[in-house]
Design a protein around this motif. Sequence first.
Motif, PDB file in Angstrom:
ATOM      1  N   GLN A 352       0.831  -1.196   0.000  1.00 42.25           N
ATOM      2  CA  GLN A 352       0.000   0.000   0.000  1.00 42.25           C
ATOM      3  C   GLN A 352       0.870   1.252   0.000  1.00 42.25           C
ATOM      4  O   GLN A 352       1.949   1.276   0.604  1.00 42.25           O
ATOM      5  CB  GLN A 352      -0.915  -0.001   1.237  1.00 42.25           C
ATOM      6  CG  GLN A 352      -1.906   1.160   1.267  1.00 42.25           C
ATOM      7  CD  GLN A 352      -2.761   1.133   2.515  1.00 42.25           C
ATOM      8  OE1 GLN A 352      -2.511   0.339   3.416  1.00 42.25           O
ATOM      9  NE2 GLN A 352      -3.767   1.978   2.570  1.00 42.25           N
ATOM     10  N   ASP A 353       0.407   2.283  -0.672  1.00 42.89           N
ATOM     11  CA  ASP A 353       1.159   3.532  -0.748  1.00 42.89           C
ATOM     12  C   ASP A 353       1.298   4.131   0.653  1.00 42.89           C
ATOM     13  O   ASP A 353       0.332   4.193   1.430  1.00 42.89           O
ATOM     14  CB  ASP A 353       0.456   4.512  -1.679  1.00 42.89           C
ATOM     15  CG  ASP A 353       1.231   5.808  -1.810  1.00 42.89           C
ATOM     16  OD1 ASP A 353       2.332   5.802  -2.388  1.00 42.89           O
ATOM     17  OD2 ASP A 353       0.738   6.839  -1.285  1.00 42.89           O
ATOM     18  N   ALA A 354       2.503   4.597   0.976  1.00 39.47           N
ATOM     19  CA  ALA A 354       2.762   5.130   2.309  1.00 39.47           C
ATOM     20  C   ALA A 354       1.971   6.403   2.568  1.00 39.47           C
ATOM     21  O   ALA A 354       1.517   6.644   3.695  1.00 39.47           O
ATOM     22  CB  ALA A 354       4.260   5.394   2.490  1.00 39.47           C
ATOM     23  N   GLY A 355       1.758   7.234   1.525  1.00 40.79           N
ATOM     24  CA  GLY A 355       0.990   8.461   1.713  1.00 40.79           C
ATOM     25  C   GLY A 355      -0.457   8.188   2.072  1.00 40.79           C
ATOM     26  O   GLY A 355      -1.020   8.839   2.961  1.00 40.79           O
ATOM     27  N   LEU A 356      -1.076   7.214   1.399  1.00 36.91           N
ATOM     28  CA  LEU A 356      -2.457   6.868   1.727  1.00 36.91           C
ATOM     29  C   LEU A 356      -2.563   6.264   3.122  1.00 36.91           C
ATOM     30  O   LEU A 356      -3.525   6.522   3.855  1.00 36.91           O
ATOM     31  CB  LEU A 356      -3.009   5.892   0.688  1.00 36.91           C
ATOM     32  CG  LEU A 356      -3.138   6.433  -0.753  1.00 36.91           C
ATOM     33  CD1 LEU A 356      -3.650   5.347  -1.684  1.00 36.91           C
ATOM     34  CD2 LEU A 356      -4.074   7.644  -0.774  1.00 36.91           C
ATOM     35  N   ALA A 357      -1.560   5.456   3.482  1.00 37.21           N
ATOM     36  CA  ALA A 357      -1.583   4.866   4.823  1.00 37.21           C
ATOM     37  C   ALA A 357      -1.439   5.946   5.903  1.00 37.21           C
ATOM     38  O   ALA A 357      -2.057   5.861   6.965  1.00 37.21           O
ATOM     39  CB  ALA A 357      -0.476   3.833   4.954  1.00 37.21           C
ATOM     40  N   GLN A 358      -0.665   6.980   5.621  1.00 38.40           N
ATOM     41  CA  GLN A 358      -0.537   8.073   6.589  1.00 38.40           C
ATOM     42  C   GLN A 358      -1.822   8.876   6.694  1.00 38.40           C
ATOM     43  O   GLN A 358      -2.170   9.360   7.779  1.00 38.40           O
ATOM     44  CB  GLN A 358       0.636   8.972   6.191  1.00 38.40           C
ATOM     45  CG  GLN A 358       1.999   8.293   6.337  1.00 38.40           C
ATOM     46  CD  GLN A 358       3.138   9.172   5.866  1.00 38.40           C
ATOM     47  OE1 GLN A 358       2.908  10.310   5.423  1.00 38.40           O
ATOM     48  NE2 GLN A 358       4.362   8.671   5.951  1.00 38.40           N
ATOM     49  N   GLN A 359      -2.547   9.030   5.596  1.00 38.41           N
ATOM     50  CA  GLN A 359      -3.848   9.679   5.665  1.00 38.41           C
ATOM     51  C   GLN A 359      -4.839   8.851   6.492  1.00 38.41           C
ATOM     52  O   GLN A 359      -5.661   9.411   7.240  1.00 38.41           O
ATOM     53  CB  GLN A 359      -4.402   9.892   4.249  1.00 38.41           C
ATOM     54  CG  GLN A 359      -3.616  10.894   3.413  1.00 38.41           C
ATOM     55  CD  GLN A 359      -3.811  12.324   3.907  1.00 38.41           C
ATOM     56  OE1 GLN A 359      -4.874  12.685   4.407  1.00 38.41           O
ATOM     57  NE2 GLN A 359      -2.777  13.141   3.755  1.00 38.41           N
ATOM     58  N   GLU A 360      -4.737   7.532   6.396  1.00 39.90           N
ATOM     59  CA  GLU A 360      -5.597   6.682   7.212  1.00 39.90           C
ATOM     60  C   GLU A 360      -5.252   6.817   8.694  1.00 39.90           C
ATOM     61  O   GLU A 360      -6.135   6.687   9.552  1.00 39.90           O
ATOM     62  CB  GLU A 360      -5.462   5.229   6.768  1.00 39.90           C
ATOM     63  CG  GLU A 360      -6.036   4.950   5.380  1.00 39.90           C
ATOM     64  CD  GLU A 360      -5.902   3.496   4.986  1.00 39.90           C
ATOM     65  OE1 GLU A 360      -5.361   2.713   5.824  1.00 39.90           O
ATOM     66  OE2 GLU A 360      -6.321   3.134   3.877  1.00 39.90           O
ATOM     67  N   ASP A 361      -4.001   7.083   8.985  1.00 40.05           N
ATOM     68  CA  ASP A 361      -3.622   7.311  10.387  1.00 40.05           C
ATOM     69  C   ASP A 361      -4.372   8.500  10.970  1.00 40.05           C
ATOM     70  O   ASP A 361      -4.835   8.458  12.119  1.00 40.05           O
ATOM     71  CB  ASP A 361      -2.117   7.548  10.496  1.00 40.05           C
ATOM     72  CG  ASP A 361      -1.313   6.288  10.247  1.00 40.05           C
ATOM     73  OD1 ASP A 361      -1.900   5.189  10.326  1.00 40.05           O
ATOM     74  OD2 ASP A 361      -0.097   6.404   9.981  1.00 40.05           O
TER      75      ASP A 361
END
Length: 578
Positions: A352-361
């Motif tokens: 998974q893209d790290a940017g999208l995962a950070q937005q989920e955080d």
Amino acid sequence: MAFFSRPQSSSAVKIAQPTDDDDKAKFSPKKDYTLQPSSASTNVASPDPPFPPSLSAHAVNAPVFVPRTSLDVVPSAPSTQSLPFSPSDSPTPYYASQEVEYEGTSLGTYYGASQPTFIRQPLDYHLYTNPIPETFAPSHFISDNLREELQKRSEAAHTIPSMPYHVPEELQGYHSLVPLEPITPERRKLVSWFSSVYRATSVNDGATYVLRRIENFRLTHHAAFGMIESWSRIRHPNIVRVREAFTTRAFNDSSLVVCYDYHPDSQSLMELYFRSMSPSVLQGQFSASLGRIPEATLWTYIIQIASAIRAAHDAGLPVRMIDPTKILLTGKNRLRINACGIVDVLLYDTRQDAGLAQQEDLVMFGRLVIALCCGSITALNALPKALEVMSRIYSAEIKTLALYLISKPGPHKTIAQIMELIGTNRLAREMDEMQIANDRLEAELMSELENGRLVRLLCKFGFINERPEFAREPRWSETGDRYIIKLFRDYVFHQVDENGNPVVNLSHVLTCLNKVGVRGLASWASELQRGFQLDCGSEERVMLVSRDEQSCLVVSYKEVKACIESAFRFVPAVSVQK
């Protein structure tokens, strides 16, 4: 001893070694009598038993030790009426009963067949120090509240559950595994796998760590451990540090194990705030009358979680664990995000893209804030009702922050923007509180600064005083420099008042031991290596009087210290020569 005049000499008085005639006159053998078996027996003294050739007259006339209590162990309920104060109401982690039963096979040959059950009682924290009045500020010991908290953590680090469990004896350099969570069918899954948590001790450094095991997981790419290496380089006060990860078949399956630092006596936010929810709250019916988290405490939680997220995002890593079951309360209002990095290994194949995962955080962060405000993990299911409750209880800033966190992802929605919404004033106030807490802990540490040195000095007294025959001298501890040490011991610990009553004065003891001056921050091992070459004692003089009040010595604390170190240095030297 005011009736003894102080000698005019500036040096210590020379003590002559007692002669054999004096010893015989002073220590005359006494007759021993046997106890009568019954009142009907004749009242005739028994003849003196012959002295064995290996025993002296002192040993024969030694008093017989008679125990005051019986050896029979009878379990009894602990009394709570005599306690000066009750420990704080901190929930016991995972296991309330601490009962340990010993097997009869190993002890039955000595103690018999029928034995009572031994119950492991909790620590009596009030026995460590006597209650101190509130108006008296302790200067030599830490406060009772802090001592109780630290003792609870120490006890939790050695607690063993009473229920039986089956774990490997050794696991990749870790031993003494103890489950920290009950393994039940109702436990939650981590992604798609069941997990279990164990406490273990490392063979490398002897420290205690937490091993989180993912059951029935097969690692397909060894490169996934690179995420664990990236997390192990992050050291943040609000993130449980990641140590290492490995796979094992010690549990009769293919398991993934990740090692973390261990914080004993900690609780998750789920256990602390959501475990005892009523059915109405679970169904989304919120009420402002229920007990809520104070707003100051809530802001402290928000700042700590935001700081941890910022540290991970700056390293290019998503947290993925902004969940009440994975955020631990390890101290007073101290949060740490747990189980970081393990989802990165589990979902390594998805990439998974790290940017999208950070937005989920950030979205998970917003859900957690709303859940804490409303006291329900399902508060987001009834968002209008939840926002209404938040408006009545908390300020508008918290509501604005929560809505921004759960909004749609965007390029400008970052953790830096969240820190700006929190505000510099609150961040500065939080830093002030942290520095005040640090000053308080340093003050507590200063009160215990010299206690280790005093313990080492008392250990030296124990090695020297009352030592039996040593170096072929039957009265080694009574002659030479050791006699001065004995008199100093009596001066410090065995003083009496004008009525002959013992004087129990802790201030006098601490003052005398501090003036002896075995100072230094070196440990016991380093002291042995460099021969106790420490700084000098005090030049102040003290008058020492013998027990028979026939001799008087005037010595300085510096000379007493020299006698102590000379005698103590002589003990291991003679042992090495042998």
